[in-house]
Enzyme design. Structure first.
Site, PDB file in Angstrom:
ATOM      1  N   SER B  83      -5.526 -20.606  51.899  1.00 36.91           N
ATOM      2  CA  SER B  83      -6.736 -19.995  52.067  1.00 36.91           C
ATOM      3  C   SER B  83      -7.950 -20.657  51.753  1.00 36.91           C
ATOM      4  O   SER B  83      -9.043 -20.078  52.083  1.00 36.91           O
ATOM      5  CB  SER B  83      -6.571 -18.838  50.994  1.00 36.91           C
ATOM      6  OG  SER B  83      -6.454 -19.283  49.750  1.00 36.91           O
ATOM      7  N   HIS B 123      -9.728 -19.730  44.754  1.00 40.82           N
ATOM      8  CA  HIS B 123     -10.839 -19.424  45.512  1.00 40.82           C
ATOM      9  C   HIS B 123     -12.271 -19.491  45.064  1.00 40.82           C
ATOM     10  O   HIS B 123     -12.466 -19.936  43.871  1.00 40.82           O
ATOM     11  CB  HIS B 123     -10.764 -17.897  45.761  1.00 40.82           C
ATOM     12  CG  HIS B 123      -9.726 -17.563  46.836  1.00 40.82           C
ATOM     13  ND1 HIS B 123      -9.097 -16.183  47.000  1.00 40.82           N
ATOM     14  CD2 HIS B 123      -9.070 -18.338  47.379  1.00 40.82           C
ATOM     15  CE1 HIS B 123      -8.189 -16.363  47.999  1.00 40.82           C
ATOM     16  NE2 HIS B 123      -8.030 -17.446  48.284  1.00 40.82           N
ATOM     17  N   ASP B 149     -11.902 -11.014  47.955  1.00 40.28           N
ATOM     18  CA  ASP B 149     -10.656 -10.755  47.662  1.00 40.28           C
ATOM     19  C   ASP B 149     -10.329  -9.559  46.936  1.00 40.28           C
ATOM     20  O   ASP B 149      -9.324  -9.377  46.313  1.00 40.28           O
ATOM     21  CB  ASP B 149     -10.435 -11.967  46.613  1.00 40.28           C
ATOM     22  CG  ASP B 149     -10.202 -13.362  47.063  1.00 40.28           C
ATOM     23  OD1 ASP B 149     -10.075 -13.498  48.157  1.00 40.28           O
ATOM     24  OD2 ASP B 149     -10.664 -14.335  46.274  1.00 40.28           O
TER      25      ASP B 149
END
Lengths: 173, 206
Positions: B83, B123, B149
């Protein structure tokens, strides 16, 4: 005597040491490399609205709109130890809370694939600019360019350059 | 090595049987190696066991020491998903720090744990608000994901808080963590590796 196992072990450890050393040398090359590109930012047509946010339909928040121009030289170091540079346009604003920051635009520039320079005209916001409550009217917003060089191996530095501050309208549009 | 050579070096008077382990060499994990174990005195075996313990506990100490220095509950993590591509790919190793005095800001790459899930996520911070009492809340997004998210967070959780953060990415080594991923995907590899290492350390006299 040298059995297959000891020989294999020696070759493996030599190879591993060489790779580790090469990785370390590679990492060292970007430690002192800090590109400082010339950056110019401009904001156009700012206005504020009072809107619902998609995750909470029952509540309304201040939402501001604007477009921006951004011109920046290359912000990637010239060494081989670079995979990509993650460039983000950060917005700091005086809002309903003490510290408010959002990213309004970003781009990942891969080395040798993407153009390392940025030239945007009248760009719309990639991510919506909501305040956490109703604190946007009549307040300052500051736009600046930030980037984060991703190396092949080594430290992950973060840099920034250039900013512009404007004042939003004190009326809803 | 030829079998003649090993014959001249052999201590035992009886000729060695021509099976695969004796022809490969003296120090393979075959009969000779186990023979060596049986020749050791009690004191030597104890010493060997303590050696193994020394290595294991040193590793543990280094890990715990890193935890203290960096302030992060796991100072080294392996990236498990794509990701954050092209910045981080599966199997990359990240070094984390978690300095509480240096506040988290937008654009930083965080490793966090969502409530009710054990797997840490790597992230970037997309949105952040801090109130006048210093209470921080923020929203993250993966560079390679199209949306933020909120869908990954726990039910009704709109923001992350500093308690959820495992650490902040500071340095990076590619590919090294692939061993961990392989061992997670194929658990028997873990036992094979541990077994081989343990046996090797027990049976090696030096």
């Amino acid at each position: 005597m040298h059995s297959a196992l000891t020989r294999g072990n020696a070759i493996f450890s030599l190879g591993f040491t060489c790779v580790a050393l090469a990785t370390f040398l590679c990492a060292v090359t970007t430690v002192f490399e800090n590109p400082s590109p010339v950056v110019s930012v401009n904001i156009h047509n700012p206005f504020v609205r009072n809107q619902q946010q998609y995750h909470r339909w029952s509540q309304r928040f201040d939402r501001a709109y604007f477009t921006f121009d951004l011109n920046a030289g290359t912000c990637m170091p010239v060494t081989a130890n670079v995979v990509a540079s993650c460039t983000t346009v950060r917005l700091r604003f005086t809002g309903s809370q003490a510290v408010n920051q959002i990213i309004v635009w970003d781009k990942i520039m891969r080395r040798d694939i993407d153009d390392p320079r940025i030239s945007l005209r009248d760009m719309k916001l990639k991510y919506p600019f909501y305040d956490d409550a109703h604190g946007l009217r009549g307040n300052n917003i500051t736009l600046s360019l930030h980037w984060n060089v991703v190396p092949v191996a080594g430290l992950l530095p973060r840099n920034s350059e250039g900013h512009v501050t404007i004042k939003l309208d004190d009326q809803y549009a | 090595m030829s079998s003649e050579e090993s014959d001249t070096k052999a201590v035992a008077p009886a000729p060695a049987p021509q099976s695969w382990w004796t022809t490969v060499g003296e120090y393979t994990l075959g009969k000779d190696a186990f023979g060596e174990l049986s020749q050791m005195t009690k004191r030597q075996i104890l010493f060997q066991v303590m050696n193994v313990a020394l290595v294991v506990f040193s590793a543990l100490m280094i890990w715990k020491g890193l935890m203290v220095v960096t302030g992060s509950e796991s100072p080294i993590v392996v990236v498990l998903s794509g990701s954050m591509e092209p910045a981080f790919t599966r199997g990359d190793l990240l070094f984390l720090t978690n300095d509480k005095s240096d506040p988290i800001r937008v654009g930083e790459i965080l490793v966090f744990k969502v409530r009710g899930r054990d797997i840490p996520i790597v992230h970037r911070v997309l949105k952040l608000h801090e109130d006048h009492n210093g209470n921080l809340k923020f929203l993250t997004k993966g560079d390679n994901n199209r949306v933020d998210d909120r869908g990954l967070y726990a039910q009704d959780q709109l923001w992350l808080h500093p308690d959820d953060v495992v650490g902040r990415a500071r340095a990076f080594i590619p590919y090294v963590g692939i061993v961990t991923i392989l061992m997670n995907d194929f658990p028997f590899l873990k036992f094979v590796l541990l077994g081989v290492l343990g046996l090797y350390m027990l049976l090696n006299r030096e």
